[in-house]
Design a protein around this motif. Structure first.
Motif, PDB file in Angstrom:
ATOM      1  N   ALA A 188       0.813  -1.210   0.000  1.00 13.77           N
ATOM      2  CA  ALA A 188       0.000   0.000   0.000  1.00 13.77           C
ATOM      3  C   ALA A 188       0.851   1.265   0.000  1.00 13.77           C
ATOM      4  CB  ALA A 188      -0.920   0.006   1.212  1.00 13.77           C
ATOM      5  N   ALA A 189       2.102   1.168   0.460  1.00 14.76           N
ATOM      6  CA  ALA A 189       2.950   2.352   0.566  1.00 14.76           C
ATOM      7  C   ALA A 189       3.298   2.936  -0.791  1.00 14.76           C
ATOM      8  CB  ALA A 189       4.227   2.011   1.328  1.00 14.76           C
ATOM      9  N   CYS A 190       3.153   2.129  -1.839  1.00 16.62           N
ATOM     10  CA  CYS A 190       3.516   2.604  -3.169  1.00 16.62           C
ATOM     11  C   CYS A 190       2.454   3.514  -3.772  1.00 16.62           C
ATOM     12  CB  CYS A 190       3.779   1.425  -4.105  1.00 16.62           C
ATOM     13  SG  CYS A 190       2.315   0.390  -4.383  1.00 16.62           S
ATOM     14  N   ALA A 191       1.306   3.670  -3.108  1.00 18.09           N
ATOM     15  CA  ALA A 191       0.216   4.485  -3.646  1.00 18.09           C
ATOM     16  C   ALA A 191      -0.096   5.630  -2.702  1.00 18.09           C
ATOM     17  CB  ALA A 191      -1.029   3.628  -3.854  1.00 18.09           C
ATOM     18  N   ASP A 192      -0.374   6.796  -3.285  1.00 12.13           N
ATOM     19  CA  ASP A 192      -0.785   7.953  -2.494  1.00 12.13           C
ATOM     20  C   ASP A 192      -2.297   7.910  -2.315  1.00 12.13           C
ATOM     21  OD1 ASP A 192       1.819   8.902  -2.396  1.00 12.13           O
ATOM     22  OD2 ASP A 192       1.605   9.951  -4.307  1.00 12.13           O
ATOM     23  N   GLY A 193      -2.754   8.472  -1.220  1.00 14.16           N
ATOM     24  CA  GLY A 193      -4.183   8.526  -0.985  1.00 14.16           C
ATOM     25  C   GLY A 193      -4.725   7.252  -0.365  1.00 14.16           C
ATOM     26  N   GLU A 194      -6.040   7.239  -0.200  1.00 12.97           N
ATOM     27  CA  GLU A 194      -6.693   6.122   0.483  1.00 12.97           C
ATOM     28  C   GLU A 194      -6.884   4.919  -0.422  1.00 12.97           C
ATOM     29  OE1 GLU A 194     -10.764   5.709   3.120  1.00 12.97           O
ATOM     30  OE2 GLU A 194     -10.898   6.502   1.071  1.00 12.97           O
ATOM     31  N   LEU A 195      -7.022   5.142  -1.735  1.00  8.81           N
ATOM     32  CA  LEU A 195      -7.352   4.070  -2.672  1.00  8.81           C
ATOM     33  C   LEU A 195      -6.102   3.519  -3.335  1.00  8.81           C
ATOM     34  CD1 LEU A 195      -9.729   2.539  -4.001  1.00  8.81           C
ATOM     35  CD2 LEU A 195      -9.677   4.267  -5.820  1.00  8.81           C
ATOM     36  N   VAL A 196      -5.984   2.186  -3.306  1.00  9.78           N
ATOM     37  CA  VAL A 196      -4.884   1.492  -3.979  1.00  9.78           C
ATOM     38  C   VAL A 196      -5.487   0.625  -5.085  1.00  9.78           C
ATOM     39  CG1 VAL A 196      -2.984  -0.140  -3.737  1.00  9.78           C
ATOM     40  CG2 VAL A 196      -3.512   1.446  -1.879  1.00  9.78           C
ATOM     41  N   VAL A 197      -5.111   0.888  -6.324  1.00 12.57           N
ATOM     42  CA  VAL A 197      -5.621   0.130  -7.461  1.00 12.57           C
ATOM     43  C   VAL A 197      -4.530  -0.822  -7.947  1.00 12.57           C
ATOM     44  CG1 VAL A 197      -6.574   0.227  -9.789  1.00 12.57           C
ATOM     45  CG2 VAL A 197      -7.142   2.017  -8.132  1.00 12.57           C
ATOM     46  N   LEU A 198      -4.829  -2.108  -7.902  1.00 16.68           N
ATOM     47  CA  LEU A 198      -3.884  -3.129  -8.365  1.00 16.68           C
ATOM     48  C   LEU A 198      -4.234  -3.534  -9.793  1.00 16.68           C
ATOM     49  CD1 LEU A 198      -3.775  -5.472  -5.216  1.00 16.68           C
ATOM     50  CD2 LEU A 198      -2.295  -3.527  -5.759  1.00 16.68           C
ATOM     51  N   LYS A 199      -3.225  -3.656 -10.632  1.00 17.88           N
ATOM     52  CA  LYS A 199      -3.451  -4.103 -12.006  1.00 17.88           C
ATOM     53  C   LYS A 199      -3.598  -5.618 -12.011  1.00 17.88           C
ATOM     54  CE  LYS A 199      -1.020  -0.228 -14.154  1.00 17.88           C
ATOM     55  NZ  LYS A 199       0.104   0.182 -15.054  1.00 17.88           N
ATOM     56  N   ASP A 200      -4.810  -6.052 -11.842  1.00 20.23           N
ATOM     57  CA  ASP A 200      -5.108  -7.475 -11.746  1.00 20.23           C
ATOM     58  C   ASP A 200      -6.497  -7.694 -12.340  1.00 20.23           C
ATOM     59  OD1 ASP A 200      -5.591 -10.114 -11.090  1.00 20.23           O
ATOM     60  OD2 ASP A 200      -4.855  -9.943  -9.034  1.00 20.23           O
ATOM     61  N   ASP A 201      -6.588  -8.615 -13.283  1.00 20.14           N
ATOM     62  CA  ASP A 201      -7.879  -8.878 -13.927  1.00 20.14           C
ATOM     63  C   ASP A 201      -8.856  -9.615 -13.020  1.00 20.14           C
ATOM     64  OD1 ASP A 201      -7.087  -7.627 -16.259  1.00 20.14           O
ATOM     65  OD2 ASP A 201      -6.291  -9.465 -17.152  1.00 20.14           O
ATOM     66  N   SER A 202      -8.364 -10.233 -11.953  1.00 23.73           N
ATOM     67  CA  SER A 202      -9.248 -10.935 -11.020  1.00 23.73           C
ATOM     68  C   SER A 202      -9.975  -9.911 -10.154  1.00 23.73           C
ATOM     69  CB  SER A 202      -8.447 -11.883 -10.125  1.00 23.73           C
ATOM     70  OG  SER A 202      -7.803 -12.873 -10.903  1.00 23.73           O
ATOM     71  N   PRO A 203     -11.319  -9.863 -10.191  1.00 30.08           N
ATOM     72  CA  PRO A 203     -12.058  -8.868  -9.404  1.00 30.08           C
ATOM     73  C   PRO A 203     -11.897  -9.102  -7.904  1.00 30.08           C
ATOM     74  CG  PRO A 203     -13.441  -9.813 -11.130  1.00 30.08           C
ATOM     75  CD  PRO A 203     -12.216 -10.678 -11.029  1.00 30.08           C
ATOM     76  N   ASP A 204     -11.468  -8.080  -7.195  1.00 32.32           N
ATOM     77  CA  ASP A 204     -11.334  -8.178  -5.744  1.00 32.32           C
ATOM     78  C   ASP A 204     -11.269  -6.775  -5.161  1.00 32.32           C
ATOM     79  OD1 ASP A 204     -11.206  -9.417  -3.304  1.00 32.32           O
ATOM     80  OD2 ASP A 204      -9.050  -9.814  -3.371  1.00 32.32           O
ATOM     81  N   ALA A 205     -11.696  -6.645  -3.917  1.00 32.00           N
ATOM     82  CA  ALA A 205     -11.610  -5.381  -3.177  1.00 32.00           C
ATOM     83  C   ALA A 205     -11.631  -5.724  -1.705  1.00 32.00           C
ATOM     84  CB  ALA A 205     -12.766  -4.455  -3.535  1.00 32.00           C
ATOM     85  N   TYR A 206     -10.800  -5.025  -0.932  1.00 30.23           N
ATOM     86  CA  TYR A 206     -10.757  -5.312   0.498  1.00 30.23           C
ATOM     87  C   TYR A 206     -10.199  -4.117   1.259  1.00 30.23           C
ATOM     88  CZ  TYR A 206      -5.938  -6.610  -0.844  1.00 30.23           C
ATOM     89  OH  TYR A 206      -4.666  -6.636  -1.363  1.00 30.23           O
ATOM     90  N   ALA A 207     -10.418  -4.149   2.576  1.00 26.82           N
ATOM     91  CA  ALA A 207      -9.927  -3.103   3.469  1.00 26.82           C
ATOM     92  C   ALA A 207      -8.597  -3.547   4.052  1.00 26.82           C
ATOM     93  CB  ALA A 207     -10.937  -2.844   4.578  1.00 26.82           C
ATOM     94  N   LEU A 208      -7.581  -2.727   3.873  1.00 28.02           N
ATOM     95  CA  LEU A 208      -6.240  -3.035   4.358  1.00 28.02           C
ATOM     96  C   LEU A 208      -5.927  -2.155   5.560  1.00 28.02           C
ATOM     97  CD1 LEU A 208      -3.606  -4.633   3.814  1.00 28.02           C
ATOM     98  CD2 LEU A 208      -2.845  -2.692   2.451  1.00 28.02           C
ATOM     99  N   PRO A 209      -5.982  -2.706   6.782  1.00 27.85           N
ATOM    100  CA  PRO A 209      -5.752  -1.865   7.968  1.00 27.85           C
ATOM    101  C   PRO A 209      -4.307  -1.396   8.041  1.00 27.85           C
ATOM    102  CG  PRO A 209      -5.891  -4.176   8.578  1.00 27.85           C
ATOM    103  CD  PRO A 209      -6.257  -4.100   7.129  1.00 27.85           C
ATOM    104  N   GLY A 210      -4.122  -0.271   8.646  1.00 29.55           N
ATOM    105  CA  GLY A 210      -2.780   0.285   8.794  1.00 29.55           C
ATOM    106  C   GLY A 210      -2.874   1.720   9.268  1.00 29.55           C
ATOM    107  N   ARG A 211      -1.778   2.444   9.149  1.00 27.58           N
ATOM    108  CA  ARG A 211      -1.722   3.843   9.555  1.00 27.58           C
ATOM    109  C   ARG A 211      -1.123   4.666   8.424  1.00 27.58           C
ATOM    110  NH1 ARG A 211       0.529   3.300  15.791  1.00 27.58           N
ATOM    111  NH2 ARG A 211      -1.174   1.971  16.561  1.00 27.58           N
TER     112      ARG A 211
END
Length: 314
Positions: free
Chosen positions: A118-141
């Motif tokens: 997640a550190a490689c992305a700015d902001g709250e949303l991280v978009v992964l280049k993956d054709d498999s549909p998925d979405a989840y909440a990644l806890p952290g600070r």
């Protein structure tokens, strides 16, 4: 003590069936809190009971008796039986400690890998280049909402916003902490493992309700959850890259969750009455287990005083 100490070891087996009924009747947020507190309390009581079973057998070892200044070992039954029970309880305690350490280490490693991702992305949303549909909440600070390009293509713009609101609800509610507590409690007592499924459902339902309020449309939230789940399950390995502790809108009994959203989510009068009965039963189990552990500890203390040649206190 010989009878009371077994109560905390037996009561957790009642929690699973009660928990499954509870989440169908009680509002999801209240269900999540009650299930988590019950699991934690029963785990502490059962672990304490195991420790109390170790002590009488340990006093048959001369070094332990000398350390405790005991004139005689604690007499709670046949010496052979007492020592055998103590050894079994000690083995279980060591196994639980090792399992807890292993799970915490694994969870920490997963979280560190996920945070690096997640550190490689700015902001709250991280978009992964993956054709498999998925979405989840990644806890952290700070926490992140992770979504794949495949999931973005599967949903409309309005459905995406509902899905993101669902995952944000997991982050703001610290839902991963609830699951962690119940998973660790399940390592302390096998009867508590059955609480993970109803807790997971309660957490997803809580996030569903938050998403519905955020977008102002329960039907939109239900459609987003349903379409996201269908898209994810159409792949060969849904959630393959998702960390084990991450919560996702596509998990659990989705049809049941969608039906709850479409029905308005408010329990009927009969269900509210049932929920109060089940909640009271869970709290009674928790109090009974804690009281039995304390009573067993008090009896053990009196037995130690007697073995030391002192007059036991009233």
């Amino acid at each position: 003590m010989i009878y009371m100490v077994w109560v905390p070891l037996l009561v957790p087996f009642l929690a699973g069936p009660a928990g499954r009924r509870l989440v169908s009747c009680l509002p999801p947020r209240q269900s999540a809190w009650l299930l988590t507190l019950t699991a934690a309390g029963l785990a502490v009581s059962s672990t304490a009971a195991l420790a109390l079973l170790v002590v009488p057998g340990a006093t048959h070892v001369h070094a332990v008796a000398a350390l405790g200044e005991l004139l005689t070992p604690l007499s709670t039954g046949s010496p052979d039986a007492v020592v055998a029970v103590a050894m079994a309880a000690a083995v279980l305690l060591l196994w639980c400690a090792a399992a807890l350490a292993r799970r915490l280490h694994m969870r920490g490693a997963q979280l560190r890998r996920a945070r690096r991702l997640a550190a490689c992305a700015d902001g709250e949303l991280v978009v992964l280049k993956d054709d498999s549909p998925d979405a989840y909440a990644l806890p952290g600070r700070p926490g992140k909402v992770v979504v794949t390009s495949g999931m973005l293509r599967a949903l409309s713009a309005a459905e995406r916003e509902a899905l993101f609101a669902h995952e944000r609800a997991h982050l703001t509610g610290r839902h991963h902490r609830f699951l962690t507590v119940v998973e660790l409690a399940g390592l302390c007592h096998p009867g508590l493992r059955t609480l993970r499924e109803p807790l997971s459902y309660a957490l997803e339902r809580s996030a569903d309700e938050t998403a519905a309020r955020a977008v102002g449309d329960r039907r939109l939230a239900a459609r987003a959850v349903g379409r996201a789940a269908l898209a994810a399950r159409a792949t060969r390995s849904p959630g393959a890259g998702r960390p084990g502790f991450a919560l996702a809108a596509t998990t659990g009994p989705v049809p049941r969750r969608v039906a709850a959203l479409l029905s308005g989510g408010a329990p009927t009068r009969g269900r509210r009455r049932t929920s109060h009965v089940i909640a009271a039963a869970l709290l009674a189990c928790l109090l009974l287990s804690a009281a039995a552990a304390l009573e067993a500890a008090d009896d053990l203390h009196s037995g130690i005083e007697s073995a030391q040649g002192e007059s036991p206190r009233d």
